[in-house]
Design an enzyme around this catalytic site. Sequence first.
Site: not given
Ligand code: CIR
Length: 240
Positions: A235, A148, A118, A72, A47, A52
């Site tokens: 992102c 998010h 998160r 992550r 990821d 971002e």
């Molecule tokens: C996640 O689930 O963390 C990633 N697959 C997607 C993150 C997307 N980021 C964002 O909306 N800032």
Amino acid sequence: MVNGITSANLGKPDYERALHQHRDYIRALQNCGLEVIILEADENYPDSTFVEDTALLTPYCAVITRPGAESRRGEITAIKKAVAAFYSQIETIEAPGTVEAGDIMQVGSHFYIGLSERTNAVGASQLIALLQKYGMTGSTVALDEVLHLKTGVAYLENNNVLACGEFITKVEFEKFSLLQVEEDESYAANCIWVNGTVIVPHGFPKTKRLIEDAGYPTLAIDVSEFRKLDGGLSCLSLRF
Ligand code: CIR
């Protein structure tokens, strides 16, 4: 990146197509007048293309986050190194706090922080204290429906907020002029304003028109392969 976290039921990303789309995204940022620094792929973290989430870059300091998704957390090592080339003031979010900066929407010197799966309350209050240390402010917004904060809302400057779903009725955003994204185009609520142009995801004509009718030129970029991992336009870069 094909093994990234997802809740979408859209299948695995096509890696070659994702690379192609990533190049188009970089070109769009450059066309809007930005200098783009492209980081090495971090193959340990599927990821990590969603940079971002790992840092908040303000005019006065950088805050390295502590991602809520455990898989992550290690992404921050490479990001910290990259950010250190541009910032002398680097702060960090500490355990048990978690913050992913996809949950943070900047409006001038104020930062709205989504409380999500998160980003937790401890992380948000650490962040608010850090912002205050540098003369900025922050406040929290509870989320119920999306990953998010910026999955569902985007600040387009000039008091205009693009919003979908739960964000249309939030008291926090009442003072803004709201551009309402229809439910069947909810993915397009994640747009980015760059030097007067709004970069929008390709394939959402009603939202594109809504933004253009509000007076912005738009640039549509296909990010279908990143959508398969719940990621959007914001992102994929850290803009500062
Ligand atoms: C996640 O689930 O963390 C990633 N697959 C997607 C993150 C997307 N980021 C964002 O909306 N800032």
